[in-house]
Write a protein that holds these residues in place. Structure first.
Motif, PDB file in Angstrom:
ATOM      1  N   THR A 251     -30.323  -5.962 -22.379  1.00 14.34           N
ATOM      2  CA  THR A 251     -30.653  -5.075 -21.250  1.00 14.34           C
ATOM      3  C   THR A 251     -31.157  -3.732 -21.747  1.00 14.34           C
ATOM      4  N   THR A 254     -34.609  -4.076 -23.227  1.00 12.59           N
ATOM      5  CA  THR A 254     -35.626  -4.209 -22.170  1.00 12.59           C
ATOM      6  C   THR A 254     -35.977  -2.854 -21.580  1.00 12.59           C
ATOM      7  N   LYS A 255     -34.962  -2.017 -21.363  1.00 10.23           N
ATOM      8  CA  LYS A 255     -35.217  -0.680 -20.829  1.00 10.23           C
ATOM      9  C   LYS A 255     -36.057   0.144 -21.784  1.00 10.23           C
ATOM     10  N   SER A 258     -39.635  -0.840 -21.807  1.00 12.38           N
ATOM     11  CA  SER A 258     -40.377  -0.515 -20.588  1.00 12.38           C
ATOM     12  C   SER A 258     -40.863   0.931 -20.558  1.00 12.38           C
ATOM     13  N   LEU A 284     -30.936   7.005 -21.042  1.00 11.85           N
ATOM     14  CA  LEU A 284     -31.716   6.082 -20.219  1.00 11.85           C
ATOM     15  C   LEU A 284     -31.371   6.231 -18.737  1.00 11.85           C
ATOM     16  N   ASP A 285     -30.095   6.464 -18.437  1.00 14.47           N
ATOM     17  CA  ASP A 285     -29.704   6.665 -17.030  1.00 14.47           C
ATOM     18  C   ASP A 285     -30.421   7.857 -16.444  1.00 14.47           C
ATOM     19  N   PHE A 288     -34.082   6.777 -15.771  1.00 12.13           N
ATOM     20  CA  PHE A 288     -34.288   5.799 -14.708  1.00 12.13           C
ATOM     21  C   PHE A 288     -33.599   6.208 -13.407  1.00 12.13           C
TER      22      PHE A 288
END
Length: 289
Positions: A251, A254-255, A258, A284-285, A288
């Motif tokens: 996961t 993948t982030k 992207s 990352l949080d 996103f």
């Protein structure tokens, strides 16, 4: 934002800042800066400034920057100092220097440490600088850290315009770039340089720019502004993250994959301060969110 390396750079590039903030330290005094681990409790001190030279009246300086709330901060800070003094059998006097965000931070109970905070430790609250004008170049640089984004560019330009020599300009530019990269994490270094309108400066010669490029060269690619593809950049960043934080879940990979190239560049810079996988998840949080 992560600030340990930022303050490390500020105090190494501006040694006169120490005497400006702790008046009894003579101007021009040189220090060696490191970040020792205090073994018994695994306390890690943000920064220990050790005087160079034979004058034993100049104290050790335990430097720490804390921008976020942390109700165990004071107890951990003083615990680390005294474990270090015990472990290394320190016989020299010492002082503390704390760079803090504002006076309303929750940093733990002050009562057990009251005498130390009053007599041994100098606290600088960066938010106090926002209302002040005609600051010294050293303090103006620290003020930039908490300057609102809308005013940050003009303040950065003032800092650079007030330099007297090319060497001083390069040092200030190095710090200004590092601060603005933390303040605007979605911008590339080149975009930040354009933002502060550097027409004549050879920014590729600044220490900050060179450090970012050197990380990339070590991995066979430039992290600053790569000439490769988004996929290649993502592979390099994942390899760096794995080396620093451990194996990434599918996961998380993948982030990362992207992200755009500018976002990957920002992550490539930010990961230098990561301690574990939690720092990556937090970064990352924010992206996103």
């Amino acid at each position: 934002m992560k600030t340990d390396k930022l303050f490390y750079r500020i105090f190494l590039n501006q040694p006169s800042l120490i005497s400006e903030l702790i008046p009894e330290i003579p101007e021009g005094c040189q220090f060696d800066y490191n970040a020792p681990v205090v073994k018994e409790k695994e306390f890690r001190l943000d920064g220990l400034l050790t005087p160079l030279g034979s004058d034993e009246n100049i104290p050790l300086v335990f430097l720490e920057a804390q921008m976020q709330n942390d109700t165990e901060f004071y107890s951990r800070y003083f615990g680390g100092i005294f474990v270090y003094i015990h472990q290394y059998k320190v016989k020299r006097n010492w002082r503390g220097l704390l760079i803090l965000n504002n006076r309303n931070q929750e940093l733990g109970c002050e009562i057990p440490h009251g005498d130390l905070l009053d007599k041994r430790v100098q606290r600088l609250f960066l938010s106090d600088l926002l209302s002040l004008e005609n600051l010294s170049p050293n303090l103006a640089t620290l003020k930039l850290i908490v300057t609102p984004e809308n005013d940050a560019v003009s303040e950065a330009q003032k800092i650079l315009e007030n330099t007297q020599t090319q060497e001083e300009f390069n040092l200030r530019l190095d710090l200004v770039e590092a601060i603005l990269v933390n303040k605007f994490p979605k911008l590339t270094i080149e975009e930040i340089q354009k933002m502060i309108n550097l027409r004549e400066a050879d920014v590729t010669q600044t220490r900050f720019y060179q450090q970012v490029l050197e990380i990339g060269r070590t991995e066979g690619v430039q992290i600053g502004r790569t000439e490769g593809t988004q996929e290649g950049e993502a592979n390099i960043v994942i390899r760096l993250l794995t080396r620093r934080c451990g194996n990434l879940t599918d996961t998380l990979q993948t982030k990362v994959r992207s992200l755009s190239i500018p976002q990957l560049e920002s992550l490539g810079e930010a990961l230098l301060d990561f301690q574990d996988i939690g720092d990556l998840i937090h970064w990352l949080d924010n992206y996103f969110h």
